[in-house]
Write a protein that holds these residues in place. Structure first.
Motif, PDB file in Angstrom:
ATOM      1  N   HIS A   1       6.061  26.423  36.478  1.00 30.95           N
ATOM      2  CA  HIS A   1       6.399  27.641  37.205  1.00 30.95           C
ATOM      3  C   HIS A   1       7.235  27.338  38.446  1.00 30.95           C
ATOM      4  N   GLU A   2       7.011  26.195  39.041  1.00 31.43           N
ATOM      5  CA  GLU A   2       7.742  25.846  40.253  1.00 31.43           C
ATOM      6  C   GLU A   2       9.052  25.161  39.876  1.00 31.43           C
ATOM      7  N   TRP A   3       9.974  25.172  40.806  1.00 36.17           N
ATOM      8  CA  TRP A   3      11.298  24.602  40.586  1.00 36.17           C
ATOM      9  C   TRP A   3      11.354  23.223  41.226  1.00 36.17           C
ATOM     10  N   ARG A   4      11.441  22.193  40.406  1.00 34.49           N
ATOM     11  CA  ARG A   4      11.402  20.803  40.880  1.00 34.49           C
ATOM     12  C   ARG A   4      12.526  19.995  40.245  1.00 34.49           C
ATOM     13  N   PRO A   5      12.833  18.819  40.812  1.00 29.02           N
ATOM     14  CA  PRO A   5      13.780  17.931  40.132  1.00 29.02           C
ATOM     15  C   PRO A   5      13.312  17.693  38.689  1.00 29.02           C
ATOM     16  N   GLY A   6      14.273  17.638  37.800  1.00 28.18           N
ATOM     17  CA  GLY A   6      13.971  17.549  36.376  1.00 28.18           C
ATOM     18  C   GLY A   6      14.202  18.879  35.679  1.00 28.18           C
ATOM     19  N   ASP A   7      14.137  19.967  36.445  1.00 28.63           N
ATOM     20  CA  ASP A   7      14.476  21.277  35.903  1.00 28.63           C
ATOM     21  C   ASP A   7      16.002  21.322  35.784  1.00 28.63           C
ATOM     22  N   PRO A   8      16.541  21.780  34.645  1.00 35.98           N
ATOM     23  CA  PRO A   8      17.998  21.745  34.460  1.00 35.98           C
ATOM     24  C   PRO A   8      18.797  22.437  35.564  1.00 35.98           C
ATOM     25  N   ILE A   9      18.339  23.578  36.034  1.00 35.95           N
ATOM     26  CA  ILE A   9      19.094  24.285  37.071  1.00 35.95           C
ATOM     27  C   ILE A   9      18.967  23.584  38.417  1.00 35.95           C
ATOM     28  N   VAL A  10      17.780  23.077  38.729  1.00 36.61           N
ATOM     29  CA  VAL A  10      17.590  22.344  39.988  1.00 36.61           C
ATOM     30  C   VAL A  10      18.509  21.132  40.033  1.00 36.61           C
ATOM     31  N   ASP A  11      18.544  20.375  38.943  1.00 32.60           N
ATOM     32  CA  ASP A  11      19.396  19.177  38.898  1.00 32.60           C
ATOM     33  C   ASP A  11      20.878  19.542  38.968  1.00 32.60           C
ATOM     34  N   TRP A  12      21.269  20.614  38.288  1.00 32.71           N
ATOM     35  CA  TRP A  12      22.669  21.043  38.303  1.00 32.71           C
ATOM     36  C   TRP A  12      23.078  21.468  39.714  1.00 32.71           C
ATOM     37  N   LEU A  13      22.235  22.237  40.377  1.00 38.42           N
ATOM     38  CA  LEU A  13      22.543  22.652  41.744  1.00 38.42           C
ATOM     39  C   LEU A  13      22.667  21.445  42.670  1.00 38.42           C
ATOM     40  N   ALA A  14      21.814  20.440  42.488  1.00 40.35           N
ATOM     41  CA  ALA A  14      21.856  19.243  43.337  1.00 40.35           C
ATOM     42  C   ALA A  14      23.198  18.526  43.218  1.00 40.35           C
ATOM     43  N   THR A  15      23.786  18.514  42.024  1.00 45.93           N
ATOM     44  CA  THR A  15      25.098  17.875  41.864  1.00 45.93           C
ATOM     45  C   THR A  15      26.177  18.615  42.634  1.00 45.93           C
ATOM     46  N   ARG A  16      25.903  19.860  42.997  1.00 48.68           N
ATOM     47  CA  ARG A  16      26.837  20.688  43.764  1.00 48.68           C
ATOM     48  C   ARG A  16      26.451  20.726  45.256  1.00 48.68           C
ATOM     49  N   GLY A  17      25.434  19.922  45.637  1.00 43.49           N
ATOM     50  CA  GLY A  17      24.988  19.902  47.031  1.00 43.49           C
ATOM     51  C   GLY A  17      24.169  21.123  47.406  1.00 43.49           C
ATOM     52  N   GLN A  18      23.531  21.750  46.405  1.00 43.97           N
ATOM     53  CA  GLN A  18      22.777  22.964  46.655  1.00 43.97           C
ATOM     54  C   GLN A  18      21.366  22.847  46.099  1.00 43.97           C
ATOM     55  N   ARG A  19      20.514  23.752  46.538  1.00 42.01           N
ATOM     56  CA  ARG A  19      19.148  23.788  46.031  1.00 42.01           C
ATOM     57  C   ARG A  19      18.696  25.228  45.887  1.00 42.01           C
ATOM     58  N   LEU A  20      17.603  25.390  45.178  1.00 41.68           N
ATOM     59  CA  LEU A  20      17.028  26.705  44.939  1.00 41.68           C
ATOM     60  C   LEU A  20      15.758  26.834  45.758  1.00 41.68           C
ATOM     61  N   LEU A  21      15.658  27.911  46.505  1.00 44.83           N
ATOM     62  CA  LEU A  21      14.463  28.201  47.282  1.00 44.83           C
ATOM     63  C   LEU A  21      13.799  29.412  46.653  1.00 44.83           C
ATOM     64  N   MET A  22      12.499  29.331  46.421  1.00 48.98           N
ATOM     65  CA  MET A  22      11.790  30.438  45.805  1.00 48.98           C
ATOM     66  C   MET A  22      10.753  30.983  46.773  1.00 48.98           C
TER      67      MET A  22
ATOM     68  N   TYR B   1      14.700  34.378  44.865  1.00 52.29           N
ATOM     69  CA  TYR B   1      15.334  33.064  44.664  1.00 52.29           C
ATOM     70  C   TYR B   1      16.614  33.041  45.480  1.00 52.29           C
ATOM     71  N   PHE B   2      16.723  32.012  46.303  1.00 49.16           N
ATOM     72  CA  PHE B   2      17.862  31.879  47.209  1.00 49.16           C
ATOM     73  C   PHE B   2      18.526  30.528  46.983  1.00 49.16           C
ATOM     74  N   ILE B   3      19.822  30.507  46.981  1.00 47.87           N
ATOM     75  CA  ILE B   3      20.564  29.266  46.804  1.00 47.87           C
ATOM     76  C   ILE B   3      21.042  28.833  48.177  1.00 47.87           C
ATOM     77  N   GLY B   4      20.701  27.595  48.544  1.00 48.87           N
ATOM     78  CA  GLY B   4      21.061  27.097  49.864  1.00 48.87           C
ATOM     79  C   GLY B   4      21.561  25.672  49.798  1.00 48.87           C
ATOM     80  N   ALA B   5      21.956  25.146  50.939  1.00 52.12           N
ATOM     81  CA  ALA B   5      22.489  23.788  51.025  1.00 52.12           C
ATOM     82  C   ALA B   5      21.370  22.773  50.829  1.00 52.12           C
ATOM     83  N   LEU B   6      21.670  21.733  50.089  1.00 55.07           N
ATOM     84  CA  LEU B   6      20.746  20.624  49.891  1.00 55.07           C
ATOM     85  C   LEU B   6      20.847  19.723  51.109  1.00 55.07           C
TER      86      LEU B   6
END
Length: 157
Positions: A56-77, A151-156
């Protein structure tokens, strides 16, 4: 924000296919084609991990979390009290984050989980082809009462 329609509209468990409204919301906010954003539930195994409460939580290993990290971003829930009306939720976020596009999660009219893009005091985009912009609070399996999800997208950092 560039509105993106979801590519997979309905769950079809027999085919191992699960709706992709969330990635459509991420793509819309980030102004990228939906095909660039990974689907969180590309197969039955990933859906079952979520449906059984394992992811349920968004952690490294989640496809979207990892993809956002490659863009210097993260997901805040943020879980938001489901006793609040949709208007109260939108007003609360607009007060603290004016002008910010964010993803609001709840249930669709069909009772399935769904997300839309919000900004200030309104839902500005529903990635479903109906563009119904209708959400109600969601009741997760382990919760005693319903919640909205922000869900908010912010800077990593």
């Amino acid at each position: 924000m560039t509105p993106q329609r979801q590519l997979i509209v309905n769950h079809d468990e027999a085919r191992g296919q699960y709706g992709d409204c969330f990635r459509a919301g991420v793509a819309s906010i980030l102004d990228v084609p939906i095909t660039e954003v990974p689907h969180r539930y590309p197969d039955r195994e990933s859906w079952e991990r979520y449906n059984n409460g394992e992811q349920h939580e968004w952690r490294p290993g989640d496809p979207i979390v990892d993809w956002l990290a490659t863009r210097g971003q993260r997901l805040l829930m943020r879980r938001i009290n489901g006793e609040w009306t949709l208007a109260e939720v939108l007003a609360e976020i607009a007060y603290y984050s004016p002008g910010v596009h964010w993803i609001i999660g709840g249930n669709s009219r069909s009772g399935h989980g769904h997300v839309c893009v919000a900004r200030d005091h309104e839902i500005v985009w529903d990635p479903h082809p109906s563009n119904g912009k209708h959400l109600t609070p969601s009741r997760m399996v382990e919760c005693d009462h319903p919640y909205w999800f922000g869900y908010f997208i912010g800077a990593l950092v």
